[in-house]
Design a protein around this motif. Structure first.
Motif, mmCIF file in Angstrom:
data_model
loop_
_atom_site.group_PDB
_atom_site.id
_atom_site.type_symbol
_atom_site.label_atom_id
_atom_site.label_comp_id
_atom_site.label_asym_id
_atom_site.label_seq_id
_atom_site.Cartn_x
_atom_site.Cartn_y
_atom_site.Cartn_z
ATOM 1 N N PHE A 7 38.758 30.862 41.688
ATOM 2 C CA PHE A 7 38.672 32.319 41.746
ATOM 3 C C PHE A 7 37.939 32.915 40.548
ATOM 4 C CE2 PHE A 7 42.813 31.119 40.043
ATOM 5 C CZ PHE A 7 42.773 31.724 38.800
ATOM 6 N N ARG A 9 34.326 32.659 37.723
ATOM 7 C CA ARG A 9 32.978 32.167 37.431
ATOM 8 C C ARG A 9 32.637 32.493 35.978
ATOM 9 N NH1 ARG A 9 33.930 30.309 41.531
ATOM 10 N NH2 ARG A 9 33.066 30.601 43.578
ATOM 11 N N PHE A 18 37.739 36.990 40.673
ATOM 12 C CA PHE A 18 37.807 37.634 41.974
ATOM 13 C C PHE A 18 39.286 37.834 42.282
ATOM 14 C CE2 PHE A 18 34.029 34.970 41.785
ATOM 15 C CZ PHE A 18 33.066 35.953 41.867
ATOM 16 N N GLU A 35 43.163 32.283 49.621
ATOM 17 C CA GLU A 35 41.837 32.283 50.245
ATOM 18 C C GLU A 35 41.758 33.353 51.312
ATOM 19 O OE1 GLU A 35 40.419 28.620 51.834
ATOM 20 O OE2 GLU A 35 40.678 27.551 49.945
ATOM 21 N N THR A 36 40.560 33.925 51.463
ATOM 22 C CA THR A 36 40.322 34.857 52.561
ATOM 23 C C THR A 36 40.033 34.035 53.813
ATOM 24 O OG1 THR A 36 37.970 34.956 51.997
ATOM 25 C CG2 THR A 36 39.375 36.668 51.057
ATOM 26 N N ASP A 38 37.394 33.753 55.433
ATOM 27 C CA ASP A 38 36.093 33.076 55.381
ATOM 28 C C ASP A 38 36.015 31.993 54.296
ATOM 29 O OD1 ASP A 38 35.953 34.618 53.110
ATOM 30 O OD2 ASP A 38 34.204 35.763 53.716
ATOM 31 N N ARG A 40 36.734 32.160 50.946
ATOM 32 C CA ARG A 40 36.522 32.518 49.537
ATOM 33 C C ARG A 40 37.863 32.608 48.816
ATOM 34 N NH1 ARG A 40 33.209 37.790 49.512
ATOM 35 N NH2 ARG A 40 34.530 38.180 51.300
ATOM 36 N N CYS A 41 37.897 32.100 47.603
ATOM 37 C CA CYS A 41 39.134 32.069 46.825
ATOM 38 C C CYS A 41 39.227 33.301 45.924
ATOM 39 C CB CYS A 41 39.158 30.796 45.982
ATOM 40 S SG CYS A 41 40.764 30.484 45.232
ATOM 41 N N HIS A 42 40.448 33.809 45.751
ATOM 42 C CA HIS A 42 40.700 34.948 44.873
ATOM 43 C C HIS A 42 42.096 34.805 44.273
ATOM 44 C CE1 HIS A 42 42.180 36.104 48.892
ATOM 45 N NE2 HIS A 42 43.179 36.649 48.209
ATOM 46 N N THR A 87 36.145 42.611 41.653
ATOM 47 C CA THR A 87 35.507 41.742 40.681
ATOM 48 C C THR A 87 35.923 42.265 39.313
ATOM 49 O OG1 THR A 87 33.636 41.440 42.169
ATOM 50 C CG2 THR A 87 33.314 40.818 39.866
#
Length: 108
Positions: A7, A9, A18, A35-36, A38, A40-42, A87
């Motif tokens: 999550f 960068r 995120f 995860e969403t 799709d 993506r990790c948050h 973000t």
């Protein structure tokens, strides 16, 4: 630095996280990664503040600063200010901050 959690960068000015924020919660808390649909990790977070006039974003910044043990001014919502998916930039993040973020990832 060691490996970054999914999550977050690396950026020129620190770390970019995120976060999926849930406002108007019963408590302020970091709940760990998710995860969403799709893939993506948050990082999931909850705050008691309402999503009006930036109050929830400010509460998120304060919560992350406290949990990561960094000055409040070094944490800022840089994207998604009106969205649940945000973000967040942590300026001047060092190894200790990365270790705390890795601890959030391990809590899942």
């Amino acid at each position: 630095m060691s490996e970054l959690p999914a999550f977050c960068r690396q950026a020129d000015d620190g770390l970019v996280l995120f976060v999926r924020l849930t406002p108007k919660s019963s408590r302020d808390a970091i709940e760990g990664p998710a995860e969403t649909a799709d893939g993506r990790c948050h990082l999931k977070a909850r705050v008691r503040a309402v999503p009006e006039n930036g109050k929830a974003n400010a509460a998120l910044e304060k919560l992350l600063a406290k949990q990561l043990r960094v000055p409040a001014g070094s944490v800022s919502v840089t994207g998604g200010s009106t969205s649940r998916l945000k973000t967040v930039t942590v300026a001047n993040a060092d190894k200790d901050v990365l270790d705390r973020l890795s601890g959030f990832a391990a809590e899942k």
